[in-house]
Design a protein around this motif. Structure first.
Motif, PDB file in Angstrom:
ATOM      1  N   GLN A 251       0.830  -1.206   0.000  1.00 57.18           N
ATOM      2  CA  GLN A 251       0.000   0.000   0.000  1.00 57.18           C
ATOM      3  C   GLN A 251       0.862   1.252   0.000  1.00 57.18           C
ATOM      4  OE1 GLN A 251      -2.290  -0.802   3.547  1.00 57.18           O
ATOM      5  NE2 GLN A 251      -4.051  -1.577   2.389  1.00 57.18           N
ATOM      6  N   LEU A 252       1.871   1.282   0.860  1.00 54.43           N
ATOM      7  CA  LEU A 252       2.724   2.460   1.019  1.00 54.43           C
ATOM      8  C   LEU A 252       3.611   2.689  -0.198  1.00 54.43           C
ATOM      9  CD1 LEU A 252       3.601   4.695   2.997  1.00 54.43           C
ATOM     10  CD2 LEU A 252       5.336   3.129   3.880  1.00 54.43           C
ATOM     11  N   LEU A 253       4.179   1.607  -0.732  1.00 50.30           N
ATOM     12  CA  LEU A 253       5.152   1.733  -1.816  1.00 50.30           C
ATOM     13  C   LEU A 253       4.521   1.996  -3.174  1.00 50.30           C
ATOM     14  CD1 LEU A 253       7.527  -1.207  -0.820  1.00 50.30           C
ATOM     15  CD2 LEU A 253       8.139   1.215  -0.838  1.00 50.30           C
ATOM     16  N   TYR A 254       3.279   1.489  -3.400  1.00 49.62           N
ATOM     17  CA  TYR A 254       2.709   1.532  -4.743  1.00 49.62           C
ATOM     18  C   TYR A 254       1.381   2.267  -4.856  1.00 49.62           C
ATOM     19  CZ  TYR A 254       6.379  -1.832  -5.572  1.00 49.62           C
ATOM     20  OH  TYR A 254       7.611  -2.434  -5.651  1.00 49.62           O
ATOM     21  N   PHE A 255       0.711   2.513  -3.745  1.00 51.41           N
ATOM     22  CA  PHE A 255      -0.617   3.105  -3.833  1.00 51.41           C
ATOM     23  C   PHE A 255      -0.790   4.313  -2.917  1.00 51.41           C
ATOM     24  CE2 PHE A 255      -0.963  -1.405  -4.969  1.00 51.41           C
ATOM     25  CZ  PHE A 255      -1.426  -1.275  -6.271  1.00 51.41           C
ATOM     26  N   ALA A 256       0.295   4.832  -2.376  1.00 50.85           N
ATOM     27  CA  ALA A 256       0.236   6.011  -1.517  1.00 50.85           C
ATOM     28  C   ALA A 256       1.119   7.105  -2.100  1.00 50.85           C
ATOM     29  CB  ALA A 256       0.695   5.668  -0.099  1.00 50.85           C
ATOM     30  N   GLU A 257       0.803   8.329  -1.777  1.00 48.42           N
ATOM     31  CA  GLU A 257       1.616   9.453  -2.239  1.00 48.42           C
ATOM     32  C   GLU A 257       3.032   9.331  -1.666  1.00 48.42           C
ATOM     33  OE1 GLU A 257       1.512  14.365  -2.230  1.00 48.42           O
ATOM     34  OE2 GLU A 257      -0.176  13.200  -1.422  1.00 48.42           O
ATOM     35  N   GLY A 258       4.020   9.541  -2.523  1.00 42.52           N
ATOM     36  CA  GLY A 258       5.405   9.438  -2.083  1.00 42.52           C
ATOM     37  C   GLY A 258       5.981   8.043  -2.179  1.00 42.52           C
ATOM     38  N   GLY A 259       5.216   7.105  -2.719  1.00 46.05           N
ATOM     39  CA  GLY A 259       5.680   5.729  -2.797  1.00 46.05           C
ATOM     40  C   GLY A 259       6.904   5.552  -3.673  1.00 46.05           C
ATOM     41  N   ALA A 260       6.990   6.333  -4.773  1.00 47.38           N
ATOM     42  CA  ALA A 260       8.132   6.187  -5.689  1.00 47.38           C
ATOM     43  C   ALA A 260       9.445   6.459  -4.986  1.00 47.38           C
ATOM     44  CB  ALA A 260       7.957   7.128  -6.889  1.00 47.38           C
ATOM     45  N   ALA A 261       9.469   7.471  -4.112  1.00 51.34           N
ATOM     46  CA  ALA A 261      10.696   7.787  -3.382  1.00 51.34           C
ATOM     47  C   ALA A 261      11.073   6.654  -2.430  1.00 51.34           C
ATOM     48  CB  ALA A 261      10.515   9.095  -2.614  1.00 51.34           C
ATOM     49  N   LEU A 262      10.082   6.077  -1.796  1.00 50.53           N
ATOM     50  CA  LEU A 262      10.349   4.970  -0.880  1.00 50.53           C
ATOM     51  C   LEU A 262      10.845   3.725  -1.629  1.00 50.53           C
ATOM     52  CD1 LEU A 262       7.260   5.280   1.481  1.00 50.53           C
ATOM     53  CD2 LEU A 262       9.620   5.829   2.039  1.00 50.53           C
ATOM     54  N   ARG A 263      10.302   3.489  -2.845  1.00 48.88           N
ATOM     55  CA  ARG A 263      10.745   2.333  -3.634  1.00 48.88           C
ATOM     56  C   ARG A 263      12.210   2.438  -4.008  1.00 48.88           C
ATOM     57  NH1 ARG A 263       5.745   3.133  -6.301  1.00 48.88           N
ATOM     58  NH2 ARG A 263       6.730   3.908  -8.208  1.00 48.88           N
ATOM     59  N   ALA A 264      12.702   3.659  -4.138  1.00 47.76           N
ATOM     60  CA  ALA A 264      14.095   3.864  -4.540  1.00 47.76           C
ATOM     61  C   ALA A 264      15.078   3.421  -3.450  1.00 47.76           C
ATOM     62  CB  ALA A 264      14.339   5.333  -4.878  1.00 47.76           C
ATOM     63  N   GLU A 265      14.588   3.199  -2.235  1.00 43.77           N
ATOM     64  CA  GLU A 265      15.457   2.807  -1.141  1.00 43.77           C
ATOM     65  C   GLU A 265      15.885   1.345  -1.212  1.00 43.77           C
ATOM     66  OE1 GLU A 265      13.625   3.859   2.512  1.00 43.77           O
ATOM     67  OE2 GLU A 265      13.468   6.009   1.995  1.00 43.77           O
ATOM     68  N   GLY A 266      15.206   0.520  -2.052  1.00 47.15           N
ATOM     69  CA  GLY A 266      15.663  -0.841  -2.274  1.00 47.15           C
ATOM     70  C   GLY A 266      14.958  -1.892  -1.464  1.00 47.15           C
ATOM     71  N   LYS A 267      15.582  -3.075  -1.431  1.00 48.17           N
ATOM     72  CA  LYS A 267      14.967  -4.270  -0.845  1.00 48.17           C
ATOM     73  C   LYS A 267      14.904  -4.212   0.674  1.00 48.17           C
ATOM     74  CE  LYS A 267      15.517  -8.005  -4.135  1.00 48.17           C
ATOM     75  NZ  LYS A 267      15.858  -9.417  -4.262  1.00 48.17           N
ATOM     76  N   SER A 268      13.912  -4.931   1.184  1.00 49.95           N
ATOM     77  CA  SER A 268      13.858  -5.190   2.617  1.00 49.95           C
ATOM     78  C   SER A 268      14.706  -6.411   2.891  1.00 49.95           C
ATOM     79  CB  SER A 268      12.402  -5.424   3.061  1.00 49.95           C
ATOM     80  OG  SER A 268      11.930  -6.639   2.515  1.00 49.95           O
ATOM     81  N   SER A 269      14.795  -6.797   4.136  1.00 47.40           N
ATOM     82  CA  SER A 269      15.577  -7.992   4.492  1.00 47.40           C
ATOM     83  C   SER A 269      14.674  -9.207   4.621  1.00 47.40           C
ATOM     84  CB  SER A 269      16.313  -7.764   5.799  1.00 47.40           C
ATOM     85  OG  SER A 269      15.392  -7.430   6.836  1.00 47.40           O
TER      86      SER A 269
END
Length: 269
Positions: A251-269
């Motif tokens: 929801q946060l990464l793909y369907f919320a405002e600002g998600g593109a910036a968060l996606r740029a941070e990379g993979k989780s563990s």
């Protein structure tokens, strides 16, 4: 065409042993890169090609391949929207074309990506397989398509299965309004990107499966790792304790405002 009940497909080893493998490096040339050498083409739209499988290892079936792009190193999660929508529309159209033909008990439509997906070719492609004597529908637990809603609008829903078919994490898309097929494609791309880049640092493989469920189309996306022995030996699925977290992350990464910036941070563990 349901004249004979079957529960298993027969694999022709004499054909299978000649299949090339490019999903991992083994020195094979990609059979989908030489467009001028492709044979038995059924339909084409731009760089998308639908053709008969050169290695039909499954008896009593029609095996076809949908080559998604000319770019061998590309992948569905990075397609531009125009091409993404064209690929999904084309694939669904050809899948339904075989279903409507009445020549098969059922028709499979799916995609493998990565070394743990069960596929052999790296080049982006899907498969459409007509089964002459086997109906897959009774094998599919309908409850595995229900789950916690990630995003929803009129006629379409993306959810995380609460009772997954194989286990752990499975995302479902349920399309009730055919006019929303491009939205379905967007949901597929979002989940595929999440699985490869944010779900787990070791996730490099996934499957996409398409189903007919009465009056709707369902799509199931599954990250692939080594399959649990509990499922292989006893058919016992497991439910991940990370479910609620995965819902929030998508929801946060793909369907919320600002998600593109968060996606740029990379993979989780």
């Amino acid at each position: 065409m349901k004249d004979r009940k079957m529960t298993h497909l027969r694999f022709d080893y004499d054909i299978g042993r000649f299949k090339p493998v490019t999903v991992v490096e083994r020195g094979f040339h990609c059979p989908f890169c030489g467009r001028e050498q492709l044979e038995n083409i059924l339909a084409q739209e731009g760089s998308i090609v639908w053709l008969k499988n050169k290695f039909p290892v499954l008896e009593d079936t029609l095996q076809t391949v949908l080559i998604e792009t000319e770019d061998c190193q590309s992948e569905l999660s990075v397609y531009n929207k125009e091409h993404l929508h064209r690929v999904i529309r084309f694939g669904v159209e050809k899948w339904q074309e075989l279903v409507r033909s009445g020549e098969y008990s059922s028709v499979l439509f799916f995609k493998n990506h990565g070394p743990y997906s069960g596929g052999t070719i790296r080049h982006p492609h899907m498969q459409i397989i007509g089964l002459k004597h086997l109906d897959y529908v009774p094998k599919i637990p309908q409850e595995s398509f229900s789950g916690d809603v990630i995003v929803k609008e009129a006629g379409i829903e993306l959810n995380l299965a609460t009772l997954p078919k194989i286990g752990f994490i499975e995302c479902n898309i349920r399309l009730r309004d055919p006019a929303k097929i491009d939205v379905m494609a967007d949901y597929i791309q979002a989940v595929a990107h999440y699985l490869l880049h944010h779900f787990h640092k070791n996730c490099n493989s996934y499957n996409i499966f398409f189903y007919h469920l009465e009056e709707e189309i369902a799509v199931k996306l599954v990250p692939r790792f080594v399959t649990s022995p509990l499922f292989i030996g006893y058919s016992i699925p497991q439910i991940s304790s990370r479910g609620a977290e995965v819902v929030r992350e998508i929801q946060l990464l793909y369907f919320a405002e600002g998600g593109a910036a968060l996606r740029a941070e990379g993979k989780s563990s």
